[in-house]
Design an enzyme around this catalytic site. Structure first.
Site, PDB file in Angstrom:
ATOM      1  N   MET A   1       0.805  -1.531   0.100  1.00  0.00           N
ATOM      2  CA  MET A   1      -0.084  -0.344   0.264  1.00  0.00           C
ATOM      3  C   MET A   1       1.032   1.521  -0.570  1.00  0.00           C
ATOM      4  SD  MET A   1      -3.054   0.758   2.422  1.00  0.00           S
ATOM      5  CE  MET A   1      -4.343  -0.407   2.013  1.00  0.00           C
ATOM      6  N   ASP A 402      -5.269  -6.570   0.167  1.00  0.00           N
ATOM      7  CA  ASP A 402      -4.875  -5.956  -0.129  1.00  0.00           C
ATOM      8  C   ASP A 402      -3.220  -5.973  -1.154  1.00  0.00           C
ATOM      9  OD1 ASP A 402      -3.190  -3.303  -0.896  1.00  0.00           O
ATOM     10  OD2 ASP A 402      -2.538  -3.356   2.063  1.00  0.00           O
ATOM     11  N   LEU A 403      -3.872  -6.809  -1.629  1.00  0.00           N
ATOM     12  CA  LEU A 403      -2.433  -8.246  -2.522  1.00  0.00           C
ATOM     13  C   LEU A 403      -2.091  -6.733  -3.922  1.00  0.00           C
ATOM     14  CD1 LEU A 403      -3.519 -11.453  -2.918  1.00  0.00           C
ATOM     15  CD2 LEU A 403      -2.434 -10.443  -1.293  1.00  0.00           C
ATOM     16  N   GLU A 404      -0.545  -6.064  -3.377  1.00  0.00           N
ATOM     17  CA  GLU A 404      -0.090  -5.417  -4.779  1.00  0.00           C
ATOM     18  C   GLU A 404       0.039  -5.577  -5.609  1.00  0.00           C
ATOM     19  OE1 GLU A 404       1.397  -1.654  -2.584  1.00  0.00           O
ATOM     20  OE2 GLU A 404      -0.561  -1.924  -0.520  1.00  0.00           O
ATOM     21  N   ASN A 405       1.177  -6.977  -5.868  1.00  0.00           N
ATOM     22  CA  ASN A 405       2.113  -7.688  -6.214  1.00  0.00           C
ATOM     23  C   ASN A 405       1.271  -8.336  -7.131  1.00  0.00           C
ATOM     24  OD1 ASN A 405       4.880  -6.150  -5.707  1.00  0.00           O
ATOM     25  ND2 ASN A 405       4.250  -7.591  -3.389  1.00  0.00           N
TER      26      ASN A 405
END
Length: 578
Positions: A1, A402-405
């Site tokens: 994040m 909140d998986l940003e990859n």
């Protein structure tokens, strides 16, 4: 994040996690049959891509707008690699038509380096897939898989970068599966060795999560329970379900590929959990709500106990769960040392205190450095089981994604529906995608949100660390303005999400993000514009959305560092919305 070095989110001091981890393997259907003195064997899987390492320049590859070339450094193997440079409206797409067999499964992978890099396939005849990384300074492997349709004899495999980003490099691209007849690179496999490192992870009353070490040359694994095959896996983990409570079972695993099956690993014993009760439904989420992320680590922001979080926050997302060796499974480890001696017992008691005050406390999965991968049925089940186990253990009311990859909509949908079936109607599900993830309903995050619309609480998109983006009117808006908040929220509001499922996510202070901070007054103006049609900037939506859920911030700790200026201003304003 949060991506800035000064505010980078960590699990514990001196800990770090890679951007993208875990390659997906594919189970091969090959087998050896012996009848009398006659034997037949299915042909070994091959890499069907031609010039996969770019050793012959760009032969067999086509790159948009002349964006591609080959270079001698950096290379992952051999003497050449692809370099492709986005420019203007060209995202540097390089593609190849690959011959495949119908009704077959293929593993697709590539090693990449440099700027944003995407890998995908079109024309599969089933579900086209893609994966990506926001960039790395070292070679990183992108992996996914696809299945061809009943009449599919060729697919288009592609890589591309992203608009305005730096050049990316690609090498050693593989489309591994049955020989499509078009020729390709690489020999077939031999029978793999037995897996090592089999361990049991999270357990519930009816399941055991297992993981093991990868085996070179394996394309799949078989898992045995008490000597009988229980399931197969496309990776190095599996969750065995349908078990009896408080019962010991023996497990072993073998490795497979088109050449055959290995001997079984050494067996281990694991016991399912004793019967217990789940957390039950939590307090109802208010019509208009404020979400805040609470940091389970010290990165320079004010260290807090949960009871230090102001009453202006309705949903508190505990950041973050930790990945386990079992793909998809998570656990939680309180950073007592980093939190000035905050004990596990105090933390658990504080969860109950906040819930008694009418607040929901949920566990957040991911973050900037998170490596949780939910990419197949086994990992989806492992995710659901492990999150539910944390809910039972700590009393969390739900989960934040909140998986940003990278996120796979198909399997995350399965995971969240399994979790919902276990937890019941009181489950709180929030999501915190980046702006790029919600630009189109074809994005994996947006698809996931629409897939679970009936059980989704709120999507709090991160309106920061993103630069300029398109609004719902097709115009470009710059972060840090009321127009950026309203015109991008409009995309979600007009493309399938209920207004009650849309929130505005912003940093609590200038130190909470690398870019995109806006004053609380700007957040409040955007909320007024969307709900009442007042205080808008140059963009004004065609209608109002009075039931808009509210706002989110990273983080309650950075809010505390700034004297709670954000929550003191935004909290009361959210509660005053129509």
């Amino acid at each position: 994040m949060q991506r800035s070095a000064g505010s980078r989110r960590r699990r514990r001091r001196n800990s770090s996690r890679p951007f993208l981890g875990g390659a997906m393997a594919v189970i091969a259907a090959g087998a050896l049959t012996v009848t009398g003195l006659v034997s037949t064997a299915q042909a070994a899987d091959v890499n069907n891509a031609k010039n996969a390492g770019f050793e012959s320049g760009l032969a067999n590859w086509a790159c948009s707008g002349g964006s591609g070339t080959t270079v001698s450094t950096p290379v992952r193997s051999g003497t050449s690699a692809l370099k492709a440079t986005p420019a203007g409206q060209d995202n540097a797409r390089c593609s190849q038509t690959v011959a495949v067999k119908p009704n077959s499964t293929y593993a697709l992978s590539s090693w990449v380096q440099g700027g944003y890099a995407y890998l995908g396939v079109t024309g599969s005849g089933t579900t086209d897939v893609s994966t990506w990384t926001p960039g790395s300074t070292t070679w990183t492997k992108l992996s996914t898989s696809f299945r061809t349709g009943p009449s599919t004899t060729s697919v288009t495999v592609y890589t591309h970068g992203w608009y305005g980003q730096s050049a990316y490099y690609a090498d050693d691209i593989e489309v591994t599966g049955p020989d499509g007849g078009g020729g390709g690179d690489g020999p077939g496999p031999v029978i793999p060795g037995a897996p090592a490192g089999l361990t049991a992870g999270a357990t519930t009353t009816s399941s055991v999560a297992l993981s093991w070490n990868a085996v070179s040359g394996a394309t799949g694994y078989k898992v045995y329970r008490d000597g009988v095959q229980a399931t197969t896996s496309t990776g190095t983990s599996a969750t065995i379900t349908g078990l009896a409570a408080d019962t010991a079972y023996q497990f072993s695993v073998s490795a497979t590929n088109a050449a055959g099956e290995s001997v079984k690993s050494a067996a281990i014993t694991a016991r399912t959990a004793k019967p217990g009760t789940g957390p039950g439904p939590g307090p109802a989420v208010p019509k208009h709500a404020v979400t805040g992320y609470w940091q389970n680590f010290n990165n320079g922001a004010a260290v807090q106990k949960l009871t230090d979080v102001p009453a202006d926050y309705d949903i508190i997302a505990v950041s973050f769960a930790d990945a386990t060796p079992t793909q998809g499974a998570v656990t939680f480890n309180l950073d007592t040392a980093g939190l000035n001696g905050y004990t596990d017992a105090q933390f658990r008691a504080d969860i109950k205190t906040k819930q008694a005050q009418g607040k929901n406390v949920i566990i957040s999965i991911g973050g900037e450095l998170g490596t949780v991968r939910v990419e197949n049925d086994a990992s989806a089940t492992a995710f659901a089981n492990s999150v539910y186990a944390l809910m039972q253990d700590y009393g969390f009311n739900g989960v934040d994604i909140d998986l940003e990859n990278g996120l796979n909509a198909t399997y995350m949908t399965k995971a969240l529906r399994q979790l919902s079936a276990k937890a019941g109607p009181g489950l709180v599900i929030t999501m915190a995608p980046q702006t790029i993830d919600m630009q189109s309903t074809s994005g994996e995050y947006f698809k996931t949100a629409l897939n679970i619309k009936d059980i989704l609480t709120v999507v709090n998109m991160q309106y920061y660390n993103s630069g300029s983006m398109l609004g719902c009117d097709g115009k470009v808006y710059h972060q840090g303005s009321v127009d950026f908040l309203t015109a991008l929220a409009c995309i979600q509001l007009e493309n399938g999400l209920d207004p009650s499922q849309v929130g505005i996510g912003v940093p609590a202070s200038t130190r909470g993000a690398g870019s995109g901070y806006v004053a609380p007054s700007v957040v409040n103006a955007a909320l007024d514009c969307l709900t009442k049609g007042t205080n808008c900037g140059s963009f004004k939506p065609s209608k109002t959305y009075p039931s808009l859920r509210g706002a989110m911030t990273w983080s309650t700790n950075w809010d505390a560092t700034a004297g709670f200026a954000w929550s003191k201003a935004v909290g009361p304003h959210v509660r005053s919305l129509p």
